[in-house]
Scaffold this active site. Sequence first.
Site: not given
Length: 259
Positions: A6-7, A10-11, A108-111
Amino acid sequence: MLLAVDAGNTNVVFALVEGRTIKARWRIATDPRRTADEYAVWLSQLLALEGYDRRQIDAVIVATVVPRALHNLQVLSSKYFGTEALIAGRAPVEWGITIDVDEPSSLGADRAVNTIAAHALHDGDLIVIDFGTATTFDVSDYSGAYKGGIIAPGINLSLDALVSAAAKLPRIAIEAPATASVIGRNTVDQMAIGVYFGYIAMIEGLVARMKAEIGRPARVIATGGLATLFEQHTDVFDVIEPDLTIQGLAIMYQNAHIG
């Protein structure tokens, strides 16, 4: 085993996953200039410390909101793990959910991954709050369709903006104030109250407005490193899922019936 990556802004979080069980996880500061070789040296050492070997990894899946970081992660996968990295949202690991917003490609991919994981883990209408560089609020309905959300500045960004714009204000740690009082007696206490309880007020207010608009009971799921920090002074969260994005990547990998 699966290496889920998971890019974020921040991290970058790397997690070793077997089935849907997270065996180990590590994070490193996001730097698009970091090469595949640098990742490999760092990750190989951490794998060894946990008793694993990189040869045990036979699949890699990546979700990223930092396009410039993707290439080196793909090289890492092919060069050091002998497999082409799967990219969340691209064949054969498409979202598999309805993204019911004006510009689906901008999500966003994370969402999207969080929505997939939340729906797999919980029933009904859901609000997912992710405490990252930005704090995002995402709504999915009982069918799992993504319906939209909110993007707010993350608490660290808010504090950075405050300190950088006001010359006499010191940098403070983000933590719960020592007392429940919201009337500070000195500058540091006043800043801590404003940042901490101000942020809780924002969370509670936005969730209340979202629930009113949804019009049905909605479960609130929190994720991200700061979720537990706020939990002690609000009852707005129904559940905290600290590894929601990694869980979503594991679910997407399994659903693609790969391997």
